[in-house]
Write a protein that holds these residues in place. Structure first.
Motif, PDB file in Angstrom:
ATOM      1  N   GLY A  66       4.892  -2.205  -2.411  1.00 51.78           N
ATOM      2  CA  GLY A  66       5.416  -3.190  -3.343  1.00 51.78           C
ATOM      3  C   GLY A  66       4.343  -4.089  -3.931  1.00 51.78           C
ATOM      4  N   LYS A 111       7.344 -13.167   2.069  1.00 56.79           N
ATOM      5  CA  LYS A 111       7.368 -11.885   1.355  1.00 56.79           C
ATOM      6  C   LYS A 111       8.784 -11.606   0.860  1.00 56.79           C
ATOM      7  CE  LYS A 111       3.075 -10.609   2.081  1.00 56.79           C
ATOM      8  NZ  LYS A 111       2.663 -11.999   2.367  1.00 56.79           N
ATOM      9  N   VAL A 113      10.405  -8.200  -1.308  1.00 54.29           N
ATOM     10  CA  VAL A 113      10.014  -6.936  -1.928  1.00 54.29           C
ATOM     11  C   VAL A 113      11.188  -5.972  -1.992  1.00 54.29           C
ATOM     12  CG1 VAL A 113       9.206  -6.016   0.279  1.00 54.29           C
ATOM     13  CG2 VAL A 113       8.316  -5.046  -1.838  1.00 54.29           C
ATOM     14  N   ARG A 203       7.688  -6.785  -6.817  1.00 58.66           N
ATOM     15  CA  ARG A 203       7.055  -7.490  -5.734  1.00 58.66           C
ATOM     16  C   ARG A 203       7.180  -8.981  -5.926  1.00 58.66           C
ATOM     17  NH1 ARG A 203       3.736  -5.697  -9.527  1.00 58.66           N
ATOM     18  NH2 ARG A 203       1.952  -6.919 -10.199  1.00 58.66           N
TER      19      ARG A 203
END
Length: 204
Positions: A66, A111, A113, A203
């Protein structure tokens, strides 16, 4: 309707069914917009408070593909010390990592993704809705070149743009705390140590 549900239950979880009239079949098959009624079974999201039951190989592959970068070798060790909640969509097709940064009461989105092969299936929105339900406040950063920043702008309550990063947040966060969070966010080290030569994916 019951026949559609029965059919979906016999298919892989990422399958979908479209009902369309014969006169509009070509439009359904050969256009992005389509012309029929779309059905899809909701995929499950698992929440993890630690990495015990997580397939790290699959998760790291999703993150690295990603972001098109290789994760730092110490990423997993560092994550284990500050992980709050890890959201994983069935089949490791999407994930979000929420951490607790030392000294800060507001959780951080480390994160976020979604696998490119599953884009357009609202997986990201499904994960985001779960995050919003669990966390009344959140802050995160995103590179100014990130292709999903337009979507982030719609989800946040506020943001500040800098040379390389934009810092986002939602929730009722006092101004003095925002200043501290922004300073901390801009100073966070990179989670990656290289760039992967693979197809770009959604992403954050």
């Amino acid at each position: 309707m019951s026949e559609v549900v029965s059919l979906l239950r016999c298919l892989p979880s990422h399958s979908s069914v479209v009902i369309s009239s014969a006169t509009r079949l070509l439009a359904e098959l050969f256009t992005h917009r389509g012309s029929g009624t779309f059905f899809k079974m909701a995929e499950s999201i698992t929440k993890h408070r630690n990495m015990k039951d997580v397939d790290w190989r699959k998760l790291s592959q999703l993150i690295e593909s990603g972001f098109r970068r290789t994760l730092d070798e110490e990423f997993l060790e560092k994550l284990s010390t500050k992980l709050d909640t890890l959201y994983i969509v069935e089949g490791y097709s999407a994930a979000a990592i929420i951490t607790r940064e030392s000294g800060f009461p507001v959780p951080y989105l480390d994160k976020f993704v979604v696998c490119s092969s599953r884009s357009g299936e609202s997986l990201g929105q499904m994960v985001w809705d779960a995050i919003r339900e669990d966390f009344p406040q959140l802050f995160w950063r995103s590179r100014n070149t990130n292709i999903i920043n337009t979507w982030y702008f719609m989800q946040c309550d506020g943001c500040r743009r800098f040379e390389n990063w934009t810092v986002f947040w939602y929730g009722d966060i006092p101004e003095y705390m925002l200043s501290l969070l922004i300073e901390h966010t801009l100073g966070l080290p990179s989670s990656f140590n290289g760039i992967k030569n693979i197809e770009q994916e959604v992403r954050a």
